[in-house]
Design a protein around this motif. Structure first.
Motif, mmCIF file in Angstrom:
data_model
loop_
_atom_site.group_PDB
_atom_site.id
_atom_site.type_symbol
_atom_site.label_atom_id
_atom_site.label_comp_id
_atom_site.label_asym_id
_atom_site.label_seq_id
_atom_site.Cartn_x
_atom_site.Cartn_y
_atom_site.Cartn_z
ATOM 1 N N LEU A 72 -6.999 7.703 -3.584
ATOM 2 C CA LEU A 72 -8.345 7.176 -3.391
ATOM 3 C C LEU A 72 -9.339 8.107 -4.076
ATOM 4 N N LEU A 111 -8.685 -1.389 -7.584
ATOM 5 C CA LEU A 111 -7.410 -0.670 -7.592
ATOM 6 C C LEU A 111 -6.934 -0.585 -9.033
ATOM 7 N N THR A 116 -4.406 3.817 -7.873
ATOM 8 C CA THR A 116 -5.542 4.605 -7.389
ATOM 9 C C THR A 116 -6.676 3.655 -7.043
ATOM 10 N N THR A 117 -7.126 3.732 -5.812
ATOM 11 C CA THR A 117 -8.269 2.929 -5.391
ATOM 12 C C THR A 117 -9.553 3.685 -5.701
ATOM 13 N N THR A 165 -13.470 8.419 -4.432
ATOM 14 C CA THR A 165 -14.785 7.919 -4.021
ATOM 15 C C THR A 165 -15.850 8.654 -4.818
ATOM 16 N N THR A 172 0.845 -1.193 0.000
ATOM 17 C CA THR A 172 0.000 0.000 0.000
ATOM 18 C C THR A 172 0.881 1.243 0.000
ATOM 19 N N SER A 184 -13.609 3.712 -5.229
ATOM 20 C CA SER A 184 -14.701 3.165 -4.432
ATOM 21 C C SER A 184 -15.997 3.801 -4.913
ATOM 22 N N SER A 230 -15.448 -0.638 -8.629
ATOM 23 C CA SER A 230 -14.650 -0.491 -7.415
ATOM 24 C C SER A 230 -13.465 -1.437 -7.474
ATOM 25 N N GLU A 232 -3.938 10.579 -7.466
ATOM 26 C CA GLU A 232 -4.998 10.253 -6.506
ATOM 27 C C GLU A 232 -4.749 8.880 -5.897
#
Lengths: 114, 112
Positions: free
Chosen positions: B10, B88, B106-107, B12, A39, B109, B86, B8
């Motif tokens: 994350l 990665l 970048t995750t 959302t 991570t 969600s 959703s 980025e």
């Protein structure tokens, strides 16, 4: 669909322990790779190979050795495991070099060093 | 040295809204390949799309990206996000016969 198989899928070892991660691909690909995934760091290349007996150093090679015994098999060796090597390890293969060629990843091997 | 930047960590968003993930790269080679890989939870990364051609839109599974060499960018877009998006997402650079260089990911969600 390319098939890349890793073993073990999960491993716990102690600091200073000896670990070997195995990878086998059955698609006659020339190139094989070992990445670690953490991570905040993404996928980082440890070592790769373009054929049996060949080894190329990646971006984070310290503490790791690798050996390509056949076209199908690529091993990652941690001879003195440290907690910083706790990670999810992916093996991948591609037909030729990655310029333009798709990487096919194995299922991953999760290693915990305590 | 060569590198890939995904700004980025994350993203959302709500289902149905558009999504754009940024990717810029740095390389000395004039003809790089750019890739987007997607990794769903508890799965391994798999190729989403790739491009070599400057200013040409590449599409796959509702996503699209255009390689712009003038700005060293390869942003990923989708007009309407779905819950199943959703995951990665990794941008990656292939050049000069060397192994792929991945960004930090970048995750995404997506919520109902």
């Amino acid at each position: 669909e390319a098939a890349v198989t890793q073993s073990p899928r999960n491993k716990v070892t102690v600091t200073g322990g000896n670990v070997t991660l195995s990878c086998r691909q059955t698609n006659s690909h020339n190139y094989m790779y070992w990445y670690r995934q953490d991570t905040g760091h993404g996928l980082r290349l440890i070592h790769y190979s373009y054929g049996a007996g060949n080894l190329q150093i990646g971006d984070v090679p310290d503490g790791y050795k690798a050996t390509r015994t056949t076209q199908e098999d690529f091993f990652l060796l941690l001879e003195l495991a440290s907690p910083s090597q706790t990670s999810l390890y992916f093996c991948a293969s591609s037909e030729q070099g990655t310029t333009g060629n798709t990487l096919y990843f194995g299922e991953g091997s999760r290693l915990i060093v305590v | 040295g060569d590198s890939v930047t995904q700004t980025e960590g994350l993203v959302t968003l709500t289902e149905g809204l558009p999504v754009m993930l940024n990717c810029t790269y740095q390389t000395i080679y004039s003809n790089p390949f750019l890739f987007w890989y997607v990794q769903h939870l508890n799965e391994s990364p798999r190729l989403l799309l790739k491009s070599f051609t400057d200013n040409k839109r590449t599409e796959h599974q509702g996503f699209h990206a255009t390689l712009h060499k003038s700005s060293s960018s390869f942003h990923l877009q989708k007009s309407s996000a779905q819950l199943s998006d959703s995951a990665l997402y990794y941008c990656a650079l292939g050049q000069g016969g060397r192994a792929l260089i991945f960004g930090t990911g970048t995750t995404v969600s997506v919520s109902p």
